[in-house]
Design a protein around this motif. Sequence first.
Motif, PDB file in Angstrom:
ATOM      1  N   THR A   5     -16.246  -1.623   9.732  1.00 48.48           N
ATOM      2  CA  THR A   5     -15.009  -2.379   9.542  1.00 48.48           C
ATOM      3  C   THR A   5     -14.881  -3.061   8.181  1.00 48.48           C
ATOM      4  OG1 THR A   5     -15.943  -4.406  10.495  1.00 48.48           O
ATOM      5  CG2 THR A   5     -14.884  -2.849  12.020  1.00 48.48           C
ATOM      6  N   TRP A   6     -15.901  -3.009   7.337  1.00 49.21           N
ATOM      7  CA  TRP A   6     -15.837  -3.759   6.083  1.00 49.21           C
ATOM      8  C   TRP A   6     -14.768  -3.195   5.159  1.00 49.21           C
ATOM      9  CZ3 TRP A   6     -17.527  -1.576   1.290  1.00 49.21           C
ATOM     10  CH2 TRP A   6     -18.195  -0.341   1.399  1.00 49.21           C
ATOM     11  N   THR A   7     -14.190  -4.114   4.394  1.00 45.26           N
ATOM     12  CA  THR A   7     -13.129  -3.751   3.459  1.00 45.26           C
ATOM     13  C   THR A   7     -13.479  -4.290   2.069  1.00 45.26           C
ATOM     14  OG1 THR A   7     -11.901  -5.745   4.083  1.00 45.26           O
ATOM     15  CG2 THR A   7     -11.328  -3.684   5.233  1.00 45.26           C
ATOM     16  N   LEU A   8     -12.644  -3.959   1.117  1.00 41.82           N
ATOM     17  CA  LEU A   8     -12.881  -4.322  -0.267  1.00 41.82           C
ATOM     18  C   LEU A   8     -11.990  -5.484  -0.693  1.00 41.82           C
ATOM     19  CD1 LEU A   8     -12.943  -0.686  -1.689  1.00 41.82           C
ATOM     20  CD2 LEU A   8     -14.920  -2.115  -1.127  1.00 41.82           C
ATOM     21  N   LYS A   9     -12.529  -6.344  -1.518  1.00 43.73           N
ATOM     22  CA  LYS A   9     -11.755  -7.443  -2.090  1.00 43.73           C
ATOM     23  C   LYS A   9     -10.691  -6.872  -3.025  1.00 43.73           C
ATOM     24  CE  LYS A   9     -12.468 -11.313  -5.295  1.00 43.73           C
ATOM     25  NZ  LYS A   9     -13.486 -11.975  -6.135  1.00 43.73           N
ATOM     26  N   THR A  10      -9.487  -7.437  -2.980  1.00 45.89           N
ATOM     27  CA  THR A  10      -8.398  -6.919  -3.813  1.00 45.89           C
ATOM     28  C   THR A  10      -7.720  -8.025  -4.610  1.00 45.89           C
ATOM     29  OG1 THR A  10      -6.810  -7.118  -1.981  1.00 45.89           O
ATOM     30  CG2 THR A  10      -7.894  -4.975  -2.279  1.00 45.89           C
ATOM     31  N   ALA A  74     -13.967   5.317   2.815  1.00 45.70           N
ATOM     32  CA  ALA A  74     -13.539   4.779   4.110  1.00 45.70           C
ATOM     33  C   ALA A  74     -13.147   3.313   3.984  1.00 45.70           C
ATOM     34  CB  ALA A  74     -14.650   4.945   5.142  1.00 45.70           C
ATOM     35  N   ALA A  75     -13.934   2.537   3.226  1.00 52.59           N
ATOM     36  CA  ALA A  75     -13.609   1.120   3.028  1.00 52.59           C
ATOM     37  C   ALA A  75     -12.303   0.964   2.270  1.00 52.59           C
ATOM     38  CB  ALA A  75     -14.741   0.423   2.285  1.00 52.59           C
ATOM     39  N   LEU A  76     -12.085   1.806   1.261  1.00 49.75           N
ATOM     40  CA  LEU A  76     -10.834   1.747   0.505  1.00 49.75           C
ATOM     41  C   LEU A  76      -9.650   2.106   1.397  1.00 49.75           C
ATOM     42  CD1 LEU A  76      -9.215   1.395  -2.064  1.00 49.75           C
ATOM     43  CD2 LEU A  76      -9.904   3.706  -2.755  1.00 49.75           C
ATOM     44  N   THR A  77      -9.797   3.124   2.216  1.00 48.18           N
ATOM     45  CA  THR A  77      -8.726   3.521   3.125  1.00 48.18           C
ATOM     46  C   THR A  77      -8.411   2.401   4.122  1.00 48.18           C
ATOM     47  OG1 THR A  77      -9.349   5.854   2.906  1.00 48.18           O
ATOM     48  CG2 THR A  77      -8.022   5.252   4.810  1.00 48.18           C
ATOM     49  N   ARG A  78      -9.459   1.758   4.667  1.00 55.44           N
ATOM     50  CA  ARG A  78      -9.247   0.629   5.580  1.00 55.44           C
ATOM     51  C   ARG A  78      -8.553  -0.525   4.869  1.00 55.44           C
ATOM     52  NH1 ARG A  78     -14.527   2.044   7.493  1.00 55.44           N
ATOM     53  NH2 ARG A  78     -15.478   0.538   6.073  1.00 55.44           N
ATOM     54  N   THR A  79      -8.962  -0.788   3.640  1.00 56.06           N
ATOM     55  CA  THR A  79      -8.382  -1.880   2.873  1.00 56.06           C
ATOM     56  C   THR A  79      -6.883  -1.684   2.684  1.00 56.06           C
ATOM     57  OG1 THR A  79     -10.475  -2.222   1.701  1.00 56.06           O
ATOM     58  CG2 THR A  79      -8.486  -3.111   0.673  1.00 56.06           C
ATOM     59  N   LEU A  80      -6.490  -0.478   2.281  1.00 54.95           N
ATOM     60  CA  LEU A  80      -5.074  -0.205   2.054  1.00 54.95           C
ATOM     61  C   LEU A  80      -4.289  -0.258   3.363  1.00 54.95           C
ATOM     62  CD1 LEU A  80      -5.399   2.659  -0.584  1.00 54.95           C
ATOM     63  CD2 LEU A  80      -4.880   0.245  -0.981  1.00 54.95           C
ATOM     64  N   ALA A  81      -4.892   0.217   4.434  1.00 55.61           N
ATOM     65  CA  ALA A  81      -4.221   0.139   5.743  1.00 55.61           C
ATOM     66  C   ALA A  81      -4.013  -1.310   6.152  1.00 55.61           C
ATOM     67  CB  ALA A  81      -5.035   0.888   6.791  1.00 55.61           C
ATOM     68  N   ASP A  82      -5.025  -2.156   5.932  1.00 56.40           N
ATOM     69  CA  ASP A  82      -4.912  -3.561   6.279  1.00 56.40           C
ATOM     70  C   ASP A  82      -3.822  -4.256   5.466  1.00 56.40           C
ATOM     71  OD1 ASP A  82      -6.919  -3.255   8.102  1.00 56.40           O
ATOM     72  OD2 ASP A  82      -8.418  -4.429   6.997  1.00 56.40           O
ATOM     73  N   LEU A  83      -3.590  -3.771   4.242  1.00 56.96           N
ATOM     74  CA  LEU A  83      -2.547  -4.337   3.385  1.00 56.96           C
ATOM     75  C   LEU A  83      -1.163  -3.780   3.719  1.00 56.96           C
ATOM     76  CD1 LEU A  83      -4.394  -4.262  -0.057  1.00 56.96           C
ATOM     77  CD2 LEU A  83      -3.856  -6.293   1.299  1.00 56.96           C
ATOM     78  N   GLY A  84      -1.106  -2.819   4.618  1.00 54.20           N
ATOM     79  CA  GLY A  84       0.166  -2.212   4.978  1.00 54.20           C
ATOM     80  C   GLY A  84       0.675  -1.200   3.979  1.00 54.20           C
ATOM     81  N   VAL A  85      -0.211  -0.674   3.145  1.00 53.56           N
ATOM     82  CA  VAL A  85       0.188   0.314   2.137  1.00 53.56           C
ATOM     83  C   VAL A  85       0.295   1.685   2.792  1.00 53.56           C
ATOM     84  CG1 VAL A  85      -0.493   1.470   0.003  1.00 53.56           C
ATOM     85  CG2 VAL A  85      -0.890  -0.989   0.276  1.00 53.56           C
ATOM     86  N   GLU A  86       1.464   2.291   2.686  1.00 55.08           N
ATOM     87  CA  GLU A  86       1.692   3.592   3.306  1.00 55.08           C
ATOM     88  C   GLU A  86       1.666   4.729   2.288  1.00 55.08           C
ATOM     89  OE1 GLU A  86       5.317   3.336   5.495  1.00 55.08           O
ATOM     90  OE2 GLU A  86       4.469   1.993   7.028  1.00 55.08           O
ATOM     91  N   ARG A  87       2.150   4.468   1.078  1.00 56.44           N
ATOM     92  CA  ARG A  87       2.160   5.493   0.031  1.00 56.44           C
ATOM     93  C   ARG A  87       1.668   4.854  -1.259  1.00 56.44           C
ATOM     94  NH1 ARG A  87       4.255   9.890   1.973  1.00 56.44           N
ATOM     95  NH2 ARG A  87       4.251  10.889  -0.070  1.00 56.44           N
ATOM     96  N   TYR A  88       0.845   5.573  -1.992  1.00 55.58           N
ATOM     97  CA  TYR A  88       0.256   4.980  -3.188  1.00 55.58           C
ATOM     98  C   TYR A  88      -0.239   6.054  -4.146  1.00 55.58           C
ATOM     99  CZ  TYR A  88      -4.125   6.057  -0.743  1.00 55.58           C
ATOM    100  OH  TYR A  88      -5.136   6.715  -0.081  1.00 55.58           O
ATOM    101  N   HIS A  89      -0.356   5.654  -5.399  1.00 54.66           N
ATOM    102  CA  HIS A  89      -1.006   6.430  -6.442  1.00 54.66           C
ATOM    103  C   HIS A  89      -2.365   5.790  -6.698  1.00 54.66           C
ATOM    104  CE1 HIS A  89       2.934   8.284  -7.430  1.00 54.66           C
ATOM    105  NE2 HIS A  89       3.394   7.092  -7.130  1.00 54.66           N
ATOM    106  N   LEU A  90      -3.358   6.596  -6.985  1.00 55.61           N
ATOM    107  CA  LEU A  90      -4.723   6.095  -7.144  1.00 55.61           C
ATOM    108  C   LEU A  90      -5.263   6.472  -8.512  1.00 55.61           C
ATOM    109  CD1 LEU A  90      -7.197   4.733  -5.761  1.00 55.61           C
ATOM    110  CD2 LEU A  90      -7.866   7.015  -4.986  1.00 55.61           C
ATOM    111  N   ALA A  91      -5.854   5.503  -9.198  1.00 55.26           N
ATOM    112  CA  ALA A  91      -6.470   5.753 -10.501  1.00 55.26           C
ATOM    113  C   ALA A  91      -7.788   5.007 -10.579  1.00 55.26           C
ATOM    114  CB  ALA A  91      -5.542   5.302 -11.635  1.00 55.26           C
ATOM    115  N   GLY A  92      -8.692   5.497 -11.419  1.00 53.16           N
ATOM    116  CA  GLY A  92      -9.963   4.808 -11.571  1.00 53.16           C
ATOM    117  C   GLY A  92     -10.704   5.280 -12.802  1.00 53.16           C
ATOM    118  N   LEU A  93     -11.578   4.420 -13.287  1.00 53.84           N
ATOM    119  CA  LEU A  93     -12.383   4.727 -14.466  1.00 53.84           C
ATOM    120  C   LEU A  93     -13.855   4.678 -14.098  1.00 53.84           C
ATOM    121  CD1 LEU A  93     -11.780   3.491 -18.068  1.00 53.84           C
ATOM    122  CD2 LEU A  93     -14.066   3.294 -17.081  1.00 53.84           C
ATOM    123  N   SER A  94     -14.610   5.688 -14.558  1.00 51.97           N
ATOM    124  CA  SER A  94     -16.053   5.761 -14.339  1.00 51.97           C
ATOM    125  C   SER A  94     -16.352   5.867 -12.845  1.00 51.97           C
ATOM    126  CB  SER A  94     -16.733   4.560 -14.992  1.00 51.97           C
ATOM    127  OG  SER A  94     -18.116   4.773 -15.145  1.00 51.97           O
TER     128      SER A  94
END
Length: 265
Positions: A5-10, A74-94
């Motif tokens: 169930t753990w999620t990420l700080k945002t 999985a944690a990122l997916t849970r985090t976005l679900a908890d925030l109510g995000v339904e559609r998003y673009h994803l970017a990242g470095l390194s």
Amino acid sequence: MNAQTWTLKTTIDGPEDAPVLVLGHSLGSSHVMWDEVVAALADRVRVIRYDLPGHGGSAPAPLDRPMTMADVTAALTRTLADLGVERYHLAGLSFGGLTTLAMGTAAPAGLESIAVFGSGPVTAPLEQWPERAALVREQGAEGLIEATFERWFTKDARTEHADVWQRVRDAFAGCDREGYAQACEVLGSTDLSDDVAAIAVPTLLVAAENDGALNYDTAEPLARTIGAGATPVEVVRLADVKHMSAVERPREVAVALARHIGVDA
């Protein structure tokens, strides 16, 4: 909070009704590495920055085994679900770029596009990462700062982007030993070389000329692999920059991201 169930700080900026862009950072850094990029986008983009376990003041992941990329996604997916995000673009470095590629191969519902900076499908050699994890668990991450910053930044970054440069350095120095080591374990067990061809969402690769990870030479074969199945792929090249393009070229990075996700640059 437990392993399932753990999620990420945002950290969230921008209008609630704007397109959502999710940003991931590098090993040893935190969401602060995107500060100037976010400042250029947040009037028209909803920007969600996540911090990895042990980074940016967040706690290590509640795991009693080595962390894997599947745990992170999985944690990122849970985090976005908890925030109510339904559609998003994803970017990242390194590390964030590798996570972005992993999410692209997994194709979760709602993922509209990906943008990758400073990462290919594998951070070779894989055997370096268990050794790094053991070292940091014993001694902390501070001893790695000087060599890491030499790889990450050009000589002008400390003066031309002093505020963000210092924030990234402070984040590195303050990184939790266990969280850093957990991220190292992920890098040591992740090879997406046989998976990235399955990416089907529009993809942006930002290649920094003097980056050891995603540069002009390595971006082209990755673009061909992803694009072989007719996936739209764009390569943006940034000259005279090393690994931390989001810190040293924030305006160009912001323009590339805005264009990629379909908002005014």
